[in-house]
Design an enzyme around this catalytic site. Sequence first.
Site, PDB file in Angstrom:
ATOM      1  CG  ASN A 131      21.025  66.735   4.740  1.00 54.61           C
ATOM      2  OD1 ASN A 131      22.137  66.900   4.259  1.00 54.61           O
ATOM      3  ND2 ASN A 131      20.749  65.734   5.563  1.00 54.61           N
TER       4      ASN A 131
ATOM      5  NE  ARG B  34      22.892  67.075   7.817  1.00 51.94           N
ATOM      6  CZ  ARG B  34      21.783  67.006   8.538  1.00 51.94           C
ATOM      7  NH1 ARG B  34      21.016  68.080   8.682  1.00 51.94           N
ATOM      8  NH2 ARG B  34      21.423  65.882   9.116  1.00 51.94           N
TER       9      ARG B  34
END
EC number: 6.2.-.-
Length: 734
Positions: free
Chosen positions: A40, A22
Amino acid sequence: MQPNLKRIQYRVRGQVQGVGFRPFVYQLAWDLGLTGWVLNDQEGVLIEVQGSTTNAFLDALHKQAPALSRIQSIEEKEIEKKENEAVFLIRESECGDVQTDIIPDAAICPDCLSEMRDPNDRRYGYPFLNCTHCGPRYTITHSLPYDRAQTSMAAFEMCPACEAEYRDPTNRRFHAQPTCCPNCGPRLSMDISEIANRIRQGQILAIKGLGGFHLVCDAHNETAIEKLRKRKNRAAKPFAVMVADCKGINSFAKLDKDEQALLESPERPIVLLRKKKSNLPDTIAPNLNRIGVMLPYTPLHYLIMDALRGRPLVMTSANPGGEPLVIANDEAEHRLSNIADAIVTHNRDILIRVDDSVVRHDLSGPTVLRSARGFTPRPIALTQDTSSILGLGAFLKNTICLTRANHAYLSQHIGDLDNVATLCFQEETFDHLRKILHVDPVLAVHDLHPDFASTRFAHSLGIETFAVQHHHAHIASVLAEHQIDGPVIGLALDGFGLGDNGKSWGGELFKVDGLNCTRIGHLRPLAQPGGDKAAVEPWRMGASALHALGRRDEIDSRFAGHDTQTLKLMLDKGLNSPQTSSMGRLFDAACGLLGVCEIAQYEGHAPMMLESLVSRIEVDPQGWHLEENGVLNLLSLLNTLCERTAQSGANLFHGTLVFALADWVEQACTKHNISRVALSGGCFLNEILSQGLKRKLQQAGLEVYLNQHVPLSDAGLSLGQVWLGQQKLLRDGS
């Protein structure tokens, strides 16, 4: 809004959580001037980006992803653009029916190592530092998605400094779930200086690490090593050695660039290297030509090594002989107090025990011999997508395997199912893997042997069961790993597997096409006097070979000191002397005849000693013949060994075996018009045999496949079982 502006949604699947994916996406989007968000969720990572550089973004996703990530797929679709969006954000994780992967534990990265050694850094000398690029993952994770609350680090509240790093998208500890520092993280029970001093004094320490405890002592201290062997009841089985860096290896082992790359990889396995003459005691790996070597992989290891100025250490699994690895502090006090002089603990819980992996680099490339830390639970892609299936392995070197959709997840090494503790570990591993993967299997596949504990476990689960023949599963593991469909000639060579006819098999030639498996050949059987006892006393198989050769009268003189009278009676009358076609027992017969090893101290001991004697292979063209019923008869070779020295016999045995097996397989391929060959089974751990046979068959124009990322031994069997389970479900339409 710009005319060429696009909004693209990307669904990224694979090993993409807990690896800094990320923050990588966040930084990439900002660099390319894109807006949107990343998060996520249960399937992996979901991304939406908006701007005019989406093509460059996708290209960078493929080419620049974090080192620990493994992308299985990226799906993209253009969606409706959003007005007035000005920034790119990282959103909170979304829970649900998780379909993403948890990554294996990874060795400390260069940045963290540099911080740990920097006196001006706030994490200087701290044994538990980590970031998104390294550190514990699988061993500390309860369940997915991979967030701190789902790990054993939930017990440690981050200090303001760590919290600030965790929230900063430009910091490499952004959303690093196990991140911590000396002010807020786990603590060691003993100072590094005291650990080092005790090792210098010749003490044996039990030290808690990443996936369990290690037993540690000075690799130059022969007295300490002998003491460790005696206390652990491990008379001859080799120990691994940890060295500070690859420069420290050259004094005692040969090292090439491929082996160095393996040693320095994030997985940090034990790598089997060829020995040199050195001042390291031979008692570390007695009578073997290879030694297992590993580099430090945790901050704690580096701190100890630094304090000892790089002195090599014997580092072996902390467990009483045959039992599972110790992971809990109170468990260590109970199970290790009679082995270790001192026990070093810390207060971060290990949630699942994971041993060190073992790898060898050969002509096929890296070959995994024991799959554990660093590799587990990395998925193996399958060609079919079915309901979840559980493979329960066999008796020795047990692993389990669980499928989710079109991926198989092989567990870490569990061990031999001959004690209650290991049986509990098998159940513990199943429960943890099922929880991590969020699946419930509909089918349990087990070995054909009705008395294996793994078979009983399968029947205890209350779901449909499926028994598959041991060697069929070995060949199926190769087909699964290499995604092979259609018929193959399969050669399975190992110590024991129950045959379809209820007899002991282990040297088998098959025609395999999915669930269809036809035995088209086997080694000429030998009597196994004493049954299972012959597997640990190679002199018995040597005597059996003499009896079969009509040289019964030599048994007494060759094996003086053993109860030869009783054994000859057993062979004469066929009492407790079942016939076996096992290649493992043929190796034992050769070892017995050559006087290499009369009593084995661990599985594979005698064949490993025999392989270590080989200087150059020799071939006896008269050493074998193929009988009409597909039987490979090697009695002539055994007869010749009776007149050879140990090294000369080892050279002749290996060379003739390679040529004989190649002849056998080539004729079967011609007869059945099949050009693909699958090789599996524990005997192929012998590098001379596996690589020599592969090369010979390839020279004959055949395609040859062996297990490589999955162990060749029974540890890879569970993968073959789930592959066959898939074939059954597809056949039955369930």
